[in-house]
Write a protein that holds these residues in place. Sequence first.
Motif: not given
Length: 141
Positions: A7-8, A10-11, A15
């Motif tokens: 998730d990190s 992907t974020d 961004d």
Amino acid sequence: MSTGAIDSATDAGADATAIAAGIDDMYDAFLSADRARFDRHLHAEVTTWETHLPGPLRTRSELDAYRDGRDGSGARPELDRLAAEDKRIDVWGDTGLARYVLVAEPPGGPAQHSRVTDVLRRVGGDWLIVHHHSELLTGHG
């Protein structure tokens, strides 16, 4: 158990994509002479260091004063193309770092290439440039 890491990552990828799109929009706004749209990408306390500037500009108000004088004298650059190429963007939480080559093509003249570094902060969900450093490359293009 690696969901958080995925998730990190992907974020951070999302961004980085948002930062790249913002940089492209900023330069498109310059070509369109849309200063308000251009300025939406800048933090009020942005520092601006560029080869052609009369020294580092330490706030947006200093940048505005420089641009007002330049534009009032008719010295605003006319360009056929202004584009960020070879972007490399990293994101750590609410901090982003973008490095790229800015290509400026004046009408009928040779393209100029500058090496640019932008430091960005996420503020209220928007990525804003807090430091912009641009160095004209000689012998390129």
